[in-house]
Every structure is written in C-alpha cells, then in structure tokens.
Design an enzyme around this catalytic site. Structure first.
Site, PDB file in Angstrom:
ATOM      1  N   GLU A 245      -2.332  -5.807  -8.271  1.00  0.00           N
ATOM      2  CA  GLU A 245      -1.566  -6.908  -7.666  1.00  0.00           C
ATOM      3  C   GLU A 245      -0.745  -6.268  -6.557  1.00  0.00           C
ATOM      4  O   GLU A 245       0.222  -5.569  -6.830  1.00  0.00           O
ATOM      5  CB  GLU A 245      -0.637  -7.556  -8.704  1.00  0.00           C
ATOM      6  N   CYS A 279       6.490 -10.718  -3.321  1.00  0.00           N
ATOM      7  CA  CYS A 279       5.160 -10.389  -2.777  1.00  0.00           C
ATOM      8  C   CYS A 279       4.471 -11.618  -2.199  1.00  0.00           C
ATOM      9  O   CYS A 279       3.692 -11.508  -1.256  1.00  0.00           O
ATOM     10  CB  CYS A 279       4.303  -9.755  -3.857  1.00  0.00           C
ATOM     11  N   GLU A 379       3.758  -6.198   5.876  1.00  0.00           N
ATOM     12  CA  GLU A 379       4.695  -6.750   4.893  1.00  0.00           C
ATOM     13  C   GLU A 379       6.067  -6.104   5.107  1.00  0.00           C
ATOM     14  O   GLU A 379       6.195  -4.882   5.033  1.00  0.00           O
ATOM     15  CB  GLU A 379       4.191  -6.423   3.487  1.00  0.00           C
TER      16      GLU A 379
HETATM   17  P1  NAD Z   1       5.361   0.961  -4.928  1.00  0.00           P
HETATM   18  O1  NAD Z   1       3.904   0.830  -4.733  1.00  0.00           O
HETATM   19  O2  NAD Z   1       6.072   1.958  -4.119  1.00  0.00           O
HETATM   20  O3  NAD Z   1       5.685   1.328  -6.451  1.00  0.00           O
HETATM   21  C1  NAD Z   1       5.232   0.523  -7.530  1.00  0.00           C
HETATM   22  C2  NAD Z   1       5.096   1.395  -8.771  1.00  0.00           C
HETATM   23  O4  NAD Z   1       4.061   2.341  -8.563  1.00  0.00           O
HETATM   24  C3  NAD Z   1       6.337   2.195  -9.125  1.00  0.00           C
HETATM   25  O5  NAD Z   1       6.489   2.182 -10.531  1.00  0.00           O
HETATM   26  C4  NAD Z   1       5.999   3.591  -8.630  1.00  0.00           C
HETATM   27  O6  NAD Z   1       6.656   4.605  -9.349  1.00  0.00           O
HETATM   28  C5  NAD Z   1       4.494   3.643  -8.868  1.00  0.00           C
HETATM   29  N1  NAD Z   1       3.741   4.545  -8.008  1.00  0.00           N
HETATM   30  C6  NAD Z   1       3.967   4.818  -6.705  1.00  0.00           C
HETATM   31  N2  NAD Z   1       3.042   5.688  -6.251  1.00  0.00           N
HETATM   32  C7  NAD Z   1       2.195   5.953  -7.284  1.00  0.00           C
HETATM   33  C8  NAD Z   1       1.033   6.764  -7.448  1.00  0.00           C
HETATM   34  N3  NAD Z   1       0.548   7.491  -6.438  1.00  0.00           N
HETATM   35  N4  NAD Z   1       0.427   6.787  -8.654  1.00  0.00           N
HETATM   36  C9  NAD Z   1       0.901   6.041  -9.677  1.00  0.00           C
HETATM   37  N5  NAD Z   1       2.006   5.279  -9.590  1.00  0.00           N
HETATM   38  C10 NAD Z   1       2.645   5.217  -8.409  1.00  0.00           C
HETATM   39  O7  NAD Z   1       5.919  -0.514  -4.731  1.00  0.00           O
HETATM   40  P2  NAD Z   1       7.407  -1.004  -4.787  1.00  0.00           P
HETATM   41  O8  NAD Z   1       8.090  -0.564  -3.549  1.00  0.00           O
HETATM   42  O9  NAD Z   1       8.021  -0.656  -6.101  1.00  0.00           O
HETATM   43  O10 NAD Z   1       7.186  -2.599  -4.774  1.00  0.00           O
HETATM   44  C11 NAD Z   1       6.985  -3.327  -3.635  1.00  0.00           C
HETATM   45  C12 NAD Z   1       5.519  -3.645  -3.403  1.00  0.00           C
HETATM   46  O11 NAD Z   1       4.962  -4.311  -4.549  1.00  0.00           O
HETATM   47  C13 NAD Z   1       5.303  -4.618  -2.260  1.00  0.00           C
HETATM   48  O12 NAD Z   1       4.228  -4.184  -1.468  1.00  0.00           O
HETATM   49  C14 NAD Z   1       4.958  -5.938  -2.943  1.00  0.00           C
HETATM   50  O13 NAD Z   1       4.215  -6.836  -2.185  1.00  0.00           O
HETATM   51  C15 NAD Z   1       4.203  -5.462  -4.120  1.00  0.00           C
HETATM   52  N6  NAD Z   1       4.179  -6.496  -5.156  1.00  0.00           N
HETATM   53  C16 NAD Z   1       3.030  -7.161  -5.425  1.00  0.00           C
HETATM   54  C17 NAD Z   1       2.998  -8.162  -6.383  1.00  0.00           C
HETATM   55  C18 NAD Z   1       1.738  -8.909  -6.725  1.00  0.00           C
HETATM   56  O14 NAD Z   1       1.716  -9.499  -7.785  1.00  0.00           O
HETATM   57  N7  NAD Z   1       0.728  -8.890  -5.897  1.00  0.00           N
HETATM   58  C19 NAD Z   1       4.166  -8.487  -7.067  1.00  0.00           C
HETATM   59  C20 NAD Z   1       5.311  -7.807  -6.751  1.00  0.00           C
HETATM   60  C21 NAD Z   1       5.321  -6.792  -5.812  1.00  0.00           C
END
Ligand code: NAD
Length: 472
Positions: A245, A279, A379
C-alpha cells in the site's frame, strides 16, 4: 513520558537484543514524549520463530474461537482508546478534536468486524471433481508508516488473525507507542503465545530482515513507493507474497454543474486533514475553466478559516507535521511550486501566524498548476493543494490519469449518476463520489505505483488466504 523497555515475543514482554532506545519527539513541542527499545536481527529471528511455532495450532483453531479472540482484542483496545488517542496527538500531531474519529475508533470497530469473517475460512467450493478449500498463507511480516498508524496496523493484523496467520509487526519510528499499547491489549485478550509478535527498529535493519527472512511467507507493507520497492526486492529471493500500500497523488474532478461551495469544502478538508499526511489525499483539484476563479476564491477562504495550532487545543484543525524533517520536505515542495511558476493563492513557507515553534506549515493552495509540474506529479505529504483547470470532462479524465500513482480519486457532480460514469474512467483503486464516506468493509488499495493487493473487507482478508484444490 511513555517508556517501553521490552518488546513482545512469544506471549512475553522481553528485553530486546538491540542497543539503546528510539526517542519519540512531539512535533508540536520538540520534546521527547516516549522511548521505545531498539531490537536487532536476533530479535527478528526470535519473533519469526515464535510465529512459526505458533502457526499450526492457531491455523487449526476453530474459526468461531478465532472470532472470539478478535472480539476480545477489540474490547481490550476499546479500554485503551484514550491511551491510543494521546499517542496520536503527542507523536503524530493530529489535533485532539480529530484524533478519535480519524485514528482510533474506526480501527477498533473494524477489528471486531473481522471476527464475522473468520467463518469464511470454512467455506468449501465444489467444481466438478474438485474441492476448493482455503488455508492461511502462514507467517506474516507487517511494516507500517506513521500517518494512520493504528488503522494501518489493524488493517493487517485483524484479517491475518481471522484467516489463521501468525505475525511479526513493526511500527514506524515516529509513532511507535500505539503498537506497544496494542500488544498489551492482545496480551490481555489472551491470544495464544507466538501468534502476534512486536519488534521495533529501523526499516533498513529490522524491516529488511523481516522481508528477507526465509521463515516469513508474506510481507504486507504500507509506506512510500521507494521503500515498497526495496521491500519487494528483499522479499523476492524467497518468493514471498508481497502486499504493498504505497503513495498517491489523487485527483478530484469537480464538474461544471456541481455545487462549488460544497465540493470545494470537501476537497480542501480532505487535503488538509491530518496536516496533509494522508496517502489518499485529493491533492490535485480539477476545476472547469468556466468556474476556475470562483473556485479559487472559495478554496482560499475555506483554507484560511482553518485554525493551525497546538494539537491539544480543541479549536485546532491543523496540527504540526509529524516531524521537523517532514516539515522541511513540504517547505521545499512549496518553494518548488513557486519556482515552477504556480500561483500561490494562500499559505507559503512562513510559519503560521502566532506560532514560533513546532513543525508547522501553513495550509497552502497553488492555482495555475500544470499537471506536468513537480508539485502535480510528486507526493508532497503535507497540507498543499494544487488547483488545475480543465476544458471538458475528457481532458479532466486525461489529467487525472496522467500520474504514476493510482490510489484514490473523487468526483463531485450535480447528480451521483453522472459522477459514477466519470468515476469508472479513473485508474485508481478508489473513487469518492459526492463526498462519499470511507468504508471499512470495502476494499482499499492502489493501481500502478500506488501498490498491489487490498486491505479491509473481504478482499483484505483474501490477501492472507491460500487456495487449495483437492481433486477427487
Ligand atoms: P516509509 O516508506 O519511509 O516508511 C514506512 C515503514 O517502512 C517504516 O516502518 C519504515 O521503518 C519502514 N522501512 C523503510 N525502509 C525500509 C526498508 N528498506 N525495508 C524495510 N522496511 C523499511 O514511509 P513513511 O514516511 O513512514 O510514510 C509515508 C508514506 O506512506 C507515504 O508515501 C504515503 O503515501 C504512504 N502511505 C500509503 C498508504 C496506503 O495505504 N497506500 C497509507 C498510508 C501511507
């Protein structure tokens, strides 16, 4: 200050192997409000092993008993709803007046809702000489972001429990406390040891280990498209199922015959709520040329009436960004929009009036945005709206679909029927017509680079199911 010094593995609170603790900062005050302990790769191994050991017994637990556990968990969550709410205000920065509605009560209700789906696992389909049965996918790894943290957690945990999966979960560093409170609720509900395990740490260390672990059968991830790609790469060598997601840049088409005041109120609120960190936010507002200037004025007035301020103030509608680094990212996009020649209607890079401290950003609206601009394609994840003019509906649909994302969309027209005709032309996993409400029983997920797989409802549970055919 909340201090957690243990993680939850195999039904026990245990000291992690990792060193030190993650300090969680309140983005409104810059003060530390929680400490959570770092785990390491050994903790992930222990948690995955516990989930593996628990799998057979849990997946063979009769569905009515699994349903009972889900109802108990929802009840225990409800008892802790005030604690959940406080963490959302203090760690994410959502105003207190919105925290329960947007962050807490929905996921608690949805958790109980999955209890009613457990019996779907008992359904058997007969096709000629074959029996088609459902089985749980196995041990799952869940990785979540910080913007709707409890909702994203329950959107994975509840359907996985209903399907008979066991799991290891990790929350984001900015908003980890809810996951510890959830583990406490699950413990109080008496869920068998090892079914739910909580670790904590950075994405690159803990997250990647979870995704590449050979004993993990499925990864479900919510977060940025960038991290989603890394997760899929880490999961690929062991051919795991990966549900993603990811990000969005959703379009909102307002038709020429729509009630402009209602449509714009809906659109501006949708972008600004949760300080733009949604998101599915409808960040590209498509308005007919014939009503463009009128629409800009309404949007400006509406945004300027929104109170930005301390999230603990019941009058605030917009709190701080979740962190100072998120604030800097958003400000750089606002600068980019100005540099690209978009018209700054309201907002900008100054601190909101009356505030001198905290990760605040003014609700910002750009007009005269061309869909090729960076602020229309990337975004931003902040309270920034781009208003784009169009000549006819065909052009509006083309602009709406001209994005690498496909998470959400919306249409506002005089009548629902004509809006639905347009909704069907939009390449996105959801479309909100005439301010339709979010529905926890409907599938949620993205097209294109917004991800694959679905959360919520029956489709969300389906992600955790393997289908077996037995030929007789
Ligand atoms: P992020 O991708 O930086 O981090 C999300 C999670 O992934 C965190 O727990 C982080 O520690 C982990 N992570 C980061 N890099 C990783 C890797 N290489 N391997 C494994 N885990 C890793 O995102 P964020 O800044 O926390 O959240 C914002 C983003 O989430 C935005 O792009 C938003 O659109 C998206 N989002 C999507 C949805 C959806 O349902 N489509 C919902 C909410 C947020």
């Amino acid at each position: 200050m909340r201090t957690f010094d243990k993680i939850y593995i195999n039904g026990q609170w245990v000291k992690p192997n990792g060193e030190g603790s993650d300090k969680v900062i309140n983005p409104a005050t810059d003060k530390v409000v929680a400490k959570v302990p770092y785990g390491d790769a050994t903790d992930v191994d222990n948690a995955v092993q516990a989930a593996r050991n628990a799998f057979d017994a849990w997946t063979n637990t009769p569905s009515d008993q699994r349903a009972e556990y889900l109802r108990k968990i929802a009840k225990e969550m409800q008892k802790r709803s005030a604690d959940f709410e406080i963490t959302m205000v203090e760690e994410l920065g959502i105003p207190t007046s919105l925290a329960d509605d947007y962050q807490v009560s929905g996921p608690i209700g949805a958790c109980a809702g999955f209890a009613d789906r457990c019996s779907q696992m008992d359904e058997i389909e007969e096709i000629n000489n074959s029996l088609i049965i459902k089985e749980a996918v196995g041990v799952c790894a869940f990785i979540n972001p910080w913007n709707y943290p409890l909702s994203q957690m329950i959107g994975k945990v509840a359907p996985a429990l209903a399907a008979g999966c066991t799991m290891v979960v990790k929350a984001a560093s900015q908003t980890p406390s809810h996951a510890f409170i959830l583990a406490d609720a699950i413990d109080a509900a008496g869920l068998p040891a090892g079914v739910f395990n909580l670790v904590h740490g950075s994405g690159r260390v803990i997250g990647e280990k979870m995704c590449s672990h050979p004993e993990v059968d499925m990864v479900s991830f919510t977060g940025s498209t960038e991290a989603g790609i890394k997760i899929a790469e880490a999961a690929a060598p062991t051919v795991k199922r990966v549900c993603q997601e990811l990000g969005g840049k959703s379009a909102f088409i307002i038709t020429a015959d729509a009630n402009l005041t209602d449509a714009i109120a809906y659109g501006v609120e949708d972008v600004m709520v949760n300080t733009g960190q949604t998101c599915t936010a409808l960040t590209r507002m498509l308005v007919p040329n014939s009503r463009y200037e009128e629409a800009i004025q309404i949007a400006k007035d509406y945004a300027e009436a929104m109170k930005v301020g301390d999230p603990s103030d019941s009058e605030s509608y917009i709190g701080p960004m979740s962190s100072e680094s998120q604030r800097k990212t958003v400000l750089s996009y606002i600068e980019k929009g100005i540099e690209e020649g978009a018209r700054l209607v309201t907002g900008g890079t100054e601190m909101p009036e009356g505030l001198s401290q905290g990760a605040y950003v003014r609700p910002t609206i750009f007009a005269d945005v061309n869909n090729k601009m960076v602020i229309a394609q990337e975004e931003i994840f902040g309270p920034v709206l781009a208003m784009i003019p169009y000549n006819d509906i065909d052009e509006a649909v083309t602009i709406a679909n001209d994005t690498v994302f496909g998470l959400s969309s919306a249409v506002y027209a005089k009548d629902k029927g004509s809006a639905i005709v347009i909704a069907r032309r939009l390449r996105a996993g959801q479309c909100y017509v005439n301010s339709g409400d979010f529905n926890y029983d409907a599938p949620f997920g993205g097209y294109k680079q917004s991800g694959n797989g679905r959360e919520w409802g029956n489709a969300g549970m389906h992600e955790f199911i393997e289908i077996k055919s037995i030929q007789t």
